[in-house]
Write an enzyme that holds these catalytic residues in place. Structure first.
Site, short mmCIF file in Angstrom:
data_model
loop_
_atom_site.label_atom_id
_atom_site.label_comp_id
_atom_site.label_asym_id
_atom_site.label_seq_id
_atom_site.Cartn_x
_atom_site.Cartn_y
_atom_site.Cartn_z
N GLU A 150 0.80 -1.23 0.00
CA GLU A 150 0.00 0.00 0.00
C GLU A 150 0.84 1.28 0.00
OE1 GLU A 150 -2.82 -0.39 3.20
OE2 GLU A 150 -3.58 -2.30 2.45
N GLU A 257 -6.19 -10.82 -1.13
CA GLU A 257 -6.97 -10.56 0.09
C GLU A 257 -8.46 -10.45 -0.24
OE1 GLU A 257 -5.46 -7.29 2.42
OE2 GLU A 257 -3.38 -7.69 1.87
#
Length: 429
Positions: A150, A257
């Site tokens: 991220e 995810e």
């Protein structure tokens, strides 16, 4: 989804009713279908442990939190692998693959790192010590590591964090170089969410891969987290297009995810159908791209989802409900995998580092699919009244509408007709 991809219809004849997700994924040409492990549940919930340990269902595990910086090095130079070892040990005991997550991330970062007074030399030393110790502890066990997580914010800009402030974007190739030195044999990934929408954030992630490559640093893959919303998930074709933006750069891709949340609860039967179609589109897009190696759901049961804690009033984002019943999403995923199993796409050139036997020979009975609750007819002694049942959910074009073991919608949206392809699979055509 193309009609011809379903009409390869030995379909589930090649995959019996008991076939499960990892087993089907491998037959379809993927390396794995996996799940995240909730560390706090594994010893206290026998049903959770049983399903998670079924290697025909899940061929790979990833720790939800146990390998993050705050868990592994909460104080400088003091390492603790107890939480991370829960997943690693479980994967080893079961003969499942292991994805490792994560090394350099702005969140769940101890204050001594995020608030430290660093220069390039001192912060690089901290990063090297952390990466050497954590990757060294799990060396030889991980198919892949999420090296950087991220690094791009929701506006497509570089995320403001301690690493960017000290190094600029130089911290990106630095992280991958340090990781390669610590474990030369594992695959090194960049991992992020909302890449699926092919917007500014995706553009920046493409730039990130090029920055790392242009610096001569190794990067092997990009993880699409896949935290999506029911009804707002891109189409199968759109998702495949985005995946190919990265495979064209010479890296593999994976969904790392995956969960698809309902924005309103309780979910209607039609919303459950839509959720199933969204899951099928995500998995199908991976099947459509030769460089997509696998799919990991971010836990498999709504009982242990992170969504309700983060998005108030939303949830039920996974493929088993809170009582461990398979949801329509599970059936949709199994159907799209089974459809590809008789004509699997070309796989990439490397394999998951797992034992030769990737699923167990003994089988367990899967939990039953829960039946929809239909309001009962009520009467009074004076005037009979009837509670109106909700409309029967309708499947969309290309969706499954029947077959042995199918408990989902059997009615197609107009003008499509539920058409028998074989005993196991009926489709809206």
């Amino acid at each position: 989804m193309q009609t011809k991809s379903i009409l390869t219809a030995a379909l589930l004849a090649a995959a019996p009713a008991s076939a499960q997700l990892h087993e089907l994924a491998v037959k379809a040409g993927l390396k794995y279908f996996g799940t995240a492990l909730r560390e706090g549940a594994i010893n206290s919930d026998q049903q959770y442990n049983r399903i998670l340990s079924d290697t025909r269902e899940f061929g790979q595990l990833v720790p939800e939190n146990g390998q993050k910086w705050d868990a592994t090095e909460p104080n400088r130079g003091q390492f603790n692998f107890q939480q991370g070892d829960i997943t690693a040990n479980k994967a080893r005991q079961n003969g499942q693959g292991l994805r490792c997550h994560t090394l350099i991330w702005y969140s769940q970062l101890p204050g001594w790192v995020s608030s430290g007074n660093w220069n390039r030399q001192t912060l690089e030393a901290v990063m090297k010590t952390h990466i050497d110790n954590v990757m060294g502890h799990y060396k030889g066990q991980c198919y892949a590591w999420d090296v950087v997580n991220e690094a791009v914010d929701d506006n497509g800009q570089w995320r403001n964090n301690v690493f960017l402030r000290v190094f600029g974007t130089d911290y990106l190739p630095l992280s991958f170089n340090l990781a390669k030195a610590a474990d030369p044999d594992t695959k090194l990934y960049y991992n992020d969410y909302n890449l699926e929408y092919n917007q500014a954030k995706t553009d920046r992630a493409v730039e990130l891969v090029k920055i790392v490559q242009d610096a001569g640093a190794p990067i092997d893959g990009v993880g699409f987290q896949g935290h999506l919303i029911v009804g707002s998930t891109p189409t199968r074709q759109q998702l495949a297009t985005v995946l190919r933006r990265f495979t064209s750069l010479g890296v593999e891709v994976a969904y790392t995810e995956l969960d698809i949340r309902h924005s309103r609860l309780p979910a209607s039967q039609q919303a459950l159908v839509t959720q199933g179609n969204d899951f099928a589109n995500v998995v199908g897009s991976c099947l459509d791209v030769a460089g997509c190696v696998g799919v990991t759901v971010w836990s498999f049961t709504d009982k242990y989802s992170w969504i309700p804690e983060t998005f108030s009033g939303e949830g039920d984002a996974l493929i088993y409900d809170r009582n461990f019943n398979k949801k329509p999403a599970w059936t949709s995923i199994s159907s799209v995998l089974a459809a590809a199993a008789t004509n699997p796409p070309a796989s990439s050139s490397t394999s998951v580092v797992v034992p030769t036997t990737t699923f167990v020979t003994t089988t367990t009975t899967p939990p039953p699919i829960s039946s929809p609750i239909v309001p009962s007819t009520t009467t009074t002694s004076a005037v009979p009244t009837t509670t109106v049942s909700p409309p029967e959910p309708e499947q969309t074009r290309w969706g499954q509408c029947g077959g042995i073991g199918w408990n989902g919608p059997t009615k197609c949206q107009s003008p499509w007709t539920c058409t028998r392809l074989n005993d196991w699979y009926f489709q809206c055509l």
